[in-house]
Design an enzyme around this catalytic site. Structure first.
Site, PDB file in Angstrom:
ATOM      1  N   CYS A   1       0.878  -1.176   0.000  1.00 53.89           N
ATOM      2  CA  CYS A   1       0.000   0.000   0.000  1.00 53.89           C
ATOM      3  C   CYS A   1       0.908   1.217   0.000  1.00 53.89           C
ATOM      4  O   CYS A   1       1.579   1.500   0.981  1.00 53.89           O
ATOM      5  CB  CYS A   1      -0.900   0.006   1.232  1.00 53.89           C
TER       6      CYS A   1
ATOM      7  N   GLU B   1      -3.680   0.655  -6.366  1.00 57.93           N
ATOM      8  CA  GLU B   1      -2.650  -0.265  -6.819  1.00 57.93           C
ATOM      9  C   GLU B   1      -2.540  -0.130  -8.334  1.00 57.93           C
ATOM     10  O   GLU B   1      -3.465   0.349  -8.989  1.00 57.93           O
ATOM     11  CB  GLU B   1      -2.985  -1.717  -6.444  1.00 57.93           C
TER      12      GLU B   1
END
Length: 242
Positions: free
Chosen positions: A2, A111
C-alpha cells in the site's frame, strides 16, 4: 503493498465512526493521493495514567515508521508497510506490534495492475486501480506506530518527538491478486477494540490476532493516470477512467 491511499473525511466523521474519546486533531484536509512521509490521522487506544481507563484517541503520524533506535529519519520511506507474516519478528516492528498498534482510516487505496499494453503490443503498462469498500464505507488499515526522539533536539523541546506509522500488508486474495500480490490488512469493525487493546502484548497473542484477520472484500475501479503523480489531488482521481 500500500503506497498511496485516500482519506477525505472530516474530523467529526472519524470521531463518530471510531467512537473516539479524545481528539488531538482540529481539522483534516481531504486528500485523494496520500503518499509516504505525509502526515496522516490514526486511531489508538492508550491507558490513562491518572484514571487507569482506556481512552481512544485520534492523533496524526507521519507515514513511514522510524524505530526509536534509528539515528535519523532517512529510512522512513522504506518502512511504509510491514508484512503481516513477519511483523512480530522483525527488529523494526516487533516492539510496536506488541505495544503500539493503531488503525489508519481510509476511503480506499490505489494499486497499479500490470497488463500487456494495447497501444504497444509486447510491452507492459501499469493500470491505476482504486480499491474501496463495496458500500463505500470507511476502511480501517491495521497499523503500528512509534515515537522517535530527535537526538539533535534537547529533551525539553516540544518538537523532539516524532510519531510515525506503518501499514500492515498481507497476500492478496484470489479475487484481487490479479491487481497486486499484496493488500493492506483491513480490520473489521468487530475487531477494532481487539486490535487496539494495549493489554494484548504477548507475541503469541498478537500473532493470533493478526492471523485471525479475515480477507477483505473490496471493489476495484480502474481510474485515470492523474494519480500517478503525487502532485495531483482531488476527487477526480478516484473517478472511473473514461
Amino acid at each position: 503493498m500500500c503506497g498511496r491511499y485516500v482519506m477525505a473525511r472530516p474530523v467529526g466523521d472519524l470521531v463518530a465512526e471510531f467512537d473516539v474519546d479524545e481528539t488531538y486533531v482540529d481539522a483534516l484536509e481531504p486528500s485523494f493521493n496520500i503518499a509516504p512521509t505525509d502526515p496522516v490521522p490514526i486511531i489508538l487506544d492508550r491507558r490513562e495514567k491518572d484514571t487507569g481507563e482506556i481512552s481512544r484517541k485520534l492523533v496524526t503520524a507521519r507515514w513511514g515508521l522510524v524505530p526509536p533506535w534509528a539515528k535519523d529519519t532517512k529510512g522512513a520511506a522504506r518502512l511504509i508497510n510491514a508484512r503481516r507474516e513477519t511483523v512480530t519478528e522483525k527488529p523494526s516492528f516487533r516492539k510496536a506490534a506488541a505495544a503500539k498498534r493503531a488503525l489508519v482510516p481510509a476511503d480506499g487505496y490505489y494499486e497499479w495492475e500490470k497488463r500487456e499494453s494495447t497501444a504497444k503490443p509486447g510491452s507492459i503498462e501499469k493500470v491505476p486501480t482504486y480499491l474501496h469498500a463495496q458500500d463505500d464505507g470507511l476502511l480501517a488499515f491495521a497499523a503500528l506506530f512509534e515515537n522517535w526522539p530527535d537526538p539533535t533536539l534537547p529533551p525539553d523541546d516540544p518538537h523532539r518527538w516524532l510519531r510515525t506509522c506503518t501499514i500492515l500488508t498481507g497476500p492478496a486474495s484470489d479475487a484481487l491478486g490479479y491487481i497486486h500480490d499484496r493488500t493492506p490488512v483491513i480490520v473489521p469493525r468487530d475487531m477494532w477494540s481487539d486490535w487496539l487493546d494495549p493489554e494484548t502484548t504477548a507475541e503469541a497473542d498478537v500473532r493470533a490476532l493478526i492471523d485471525s484477520m479475515p480477507e477483505p472484500h473490496l471493489a476495484p475501479r480502474v481510474v485515470g493516470s492523474l494519480v500517478n503523480s503525487v502532485r495531483n489531488d482531488g476527487p477526480e482521481l478516484i473517478e472511473a477512467a473514461g
